[in-house]
Design a protein around this motif. Structure first.
Motif, PDB file in Angstrom:
ATOM      1  N   HIS A   4       0.957  -1.039  -0.022  1.00  0.00           N
ATOM      2  CA  HIS A   4      -0.412  -0.035  -0.341  1.00  0.00           C
ATOM      3  C   HIS A   4       1.003   1.238   0.701  1.00  0.00           C
ATOM      4  CE1 HIS A   4      -3.662  -1.620   0.877  1.00  0.00           C
ATOM      5  NE2 HIS A   4      -3.049  -3.268   1.562  1.00  0.00           N
ATOM      6  N   HIS A  32      -3.032   4.882  -3.098  1.00  0.00           N
ATOM      7  CA  HIS A  32      -4.381   5.651  -2.084  1.00  0.00           C
ATOM      8  C   HIS A  32      -4.249   6.895  -2.136  1.00  0.00           C
ATOM      9  CE1 HIS A  32      -5.431   2.115   0.248  1.00  0.00           C
ATOM     10  NE2 HIS A  32      -4.054   1.483   0.576  1.00  0.00           N
ATOM     11  N   ARG A  49      -4.544   6.220   4.522  1.00  0.00           N
ATOM     12  CA  ARG A  49      -5.498   5.308   3.467  1.00  0.00           C
ATOM     13  C   ARG A  49      -4.622   3.989   3.553  1.00  0.00           C
ATOM     14  NH1 ARG A  49      -8.521   8.943   3.364  1.00  0.00           N
ATOM     15  NH2 ARG A  49     -10.443   9.020   3.364  1.00  0.00           N
ATOM     16  N   GLU A  52      -3.539   1.659   7.079  1.00  0.00           N
ATOM     17  CA  GLU A  52      -5.027   1.220   7.668  1.00  0.00           C
ATOM     18  C   GLU A  52      -5.468   0.330   6.232  1.00  0.00           C
ATOM     19  OE1 GLU A  52      -8.160   1.489   8.723  1.00  0.00           O
ATOM     20  OE2 GLU A  52      -7.630   3.567  10.503  1.00  0.00           O
ATOM     21  N   GLY A  53      -4.831  -0.746   4.795  1.00  0.00           N
ATOM     22  CA  GLY A  53      -4.785  -0.393   4.202  1.00  0.00           C
ATOM     23  C   GLY A  53      -3.937  -1.593   4.182  1.00  0.00           C
ATOM     24  N   ALA A  55      -3.268  -2.619   8.011  1.00  0.00           N
ATOM     25  CA  ALA A  55      -3.624  -2.667   8.891  1.00  0.00           C
ATOM     26  C   ALA A  55      -4.845  -4.001   8.616  1.00  0.00           C
ATOM     27  CB  ALA A  55      -4.236  -2.227   9.812  1.00  0.00           C
ATOM     28  N   ALA A  56      -5.558  -3.908   7.566  1.00  0.00           N
ATOM     29  CA  ALA A  56      -6.469  -4.555   7.414  1.00  0.00           C
ATOM     30  C   ALA A  56      -6.104  -5.513   6.966  1.00  0.00           C
ATOM     31  CB  ALA A  56      -8.260  -3.591   5.994  1.00  0.00           C
ATOM     32  N   ASP A  57      -5.367  -5.614   5.552  1.00  0.00           N
ATOM     33  CA  ASP A  57      -4.433  -6.664   4.975  1.00  0.00           C
ATOM     34  C   ASP A  57      -4.259  -7.809   5.979  1.00  0.00           C
ATOM     35  OD1 ASP A  57      -6.208  -5.989   2.222  1.00  0.00           O
ATOM     36  OD2 ASP A  57      -3.455  -5.742   1.632  1.00  0.00           O
ATOM     37  N   ARG A  58      -3.224  -7.266   6.932  1.00  0.00           N
ATOM     38  CA  ARG A  58      -3.112  -7.991   8.014  1.00  0.00           C
ATOM     39  C   ARG A  58      -4.069  -9.077   8.219  1.00  0.00           C
ATOM     40  NH1 ARG A  58       2.711  -8.240   9.200  1.00  0.00           N
ATOM     41  NH2 ARG A  58       3.783  -7.759   7.597  1.00  0.00           N
ATOM     42  N   GLU A  59      -5.096  -7.984   9.560  1.00  0.00           N
ATOM     43  CA  GLU A  59      -5.953  -8.630  10.195  1.00  0.00           C
ATOM     44  C   GLU A  59      -6.818 -10.149   8.881  1.00  0.00           C
ATOM     45  OE1 GLU A  59     -10.361  -6.654  11.431  1.00  0.00           O
ATOM     46  OE2 GLU A  59      -8.444  -6.097  12.283  1.00  0.00           O
ATOM     47  N   ARG A  60      -6.722  -9.709   7.716  1.00  0.00           N
ATOM     48  CA  ARG A  60      -6.948 -10.850   7.043  1.00  0.00           C
ATOM     49  C   ARG A  60      -6.452 -12.202   6.721  1.00  0.00           C
ATOM     50  NH1 ARG A  60      -9.160  -6.265   4.532  1.00  0.00           N
ATOM     51  NH2 ARG A  60      -7.921  -7.552   2.395  1.00  0.00           N
ATOM     52  N   VAL A  83      -2.798   4.529  12.798  1.00  0.00           N
ATOM     53  CA  VAL A  83      -2.756   3.651  12.731  1.00  0.00           C
ATOM     54  C   VAL A  83      -2.789   2.644  13.494  1.00  0.00           C
ATOM     55  CG1 VAL A  83      -3.870   1.983  10.862  1.00  0.00           C
ATOM     56  CG2 VAL A  83      -3.432   4.213  10.175  1.00  0.00           C
TER      57      VAL A  83
END
Length: 172
Positions: A4, A32, A49, A52-53, A55-60, A83
């Motif tokens: 990202h 972004h 952003r 956040e991208g 963090a969201a990917d790593r959470e998944r 973040v």
């Protein structure tokens, strides 16, 4: 690996260069912004952003990383570090890029677009992306302390060797 990216106007040219470089080297860049030069843009809009991208990917469960770019890289690093769960390192050499991953398991790197040549900055990103986290116990422990503080706002306990040596509270 997904990477990202976010920047401000001062980092726009390097970000655009990195998007192409990443694609050419088998990475999946996620841009972004910004997408046009605007000398009055605000780096938090884009760098938050990007972080956040990641963090969201790593959470998944994805092993994504991020790159934020500005004139000095300072503000962009500060934005990314807001973040939750993100550790962003400002790098200015191959050594700092390597150590950001090896010792600190940073998921985002910040570079100053006005501080180095295009080739140097590309190399810093290349080193950052290629370096694995060492997993050494001392680094895991330290990162754990940061994560715990981020969640609880409770300071880690002082080691025995530092007991009684810190600042005193006059109210006690």
């Amino acid at each position: 690996m997904r990477v990202h990216l976010g920047s401000d106007h001062a980092g726009l040219d390097l970000k655009d260069h990195l998007v192409a470089w990443l694609r050419d080297h088998g990475y999946e860049p996620v841009d972004h912004g910004p997408f046009v030069h605007d000398a009055l843009d605000d780096y938090p809009v884009f760098c938050l952003r990007a972080a956040e991208g990641v963090a969201a990917d790593r959470e998944r469960g994805l092993n994504s990383l991020g790159v934020v770019v500005g004139g000095s890289g300072n503000g962009e690093q500060m934005a990314a570090n807001k973040v939750l769960g993100i550790r962003c390192a400002l790098v200015w050499s191959e050594e700092t890029a390597r150590l950001a991953r090896e010792h600190n398991d940073a998921q985002v790197v910040s570079v100053g677009g006005r501080m180095h040549t295009l080739e140097e900055m590309t190399r810093f990103v290349e080193v950052f992306l290629a370096e694995p986290f060492s997993g050494d116990e001392r680094h895991v422990r330290r990162i754990g302390q940061l994560g715990s503080y981020e969640q609880t706002r409770e300071l880690p306990p002082l080691p025995e060797s530092a007991q009684g040596l810190g600042p005193t509270d006059a109210a006690h």
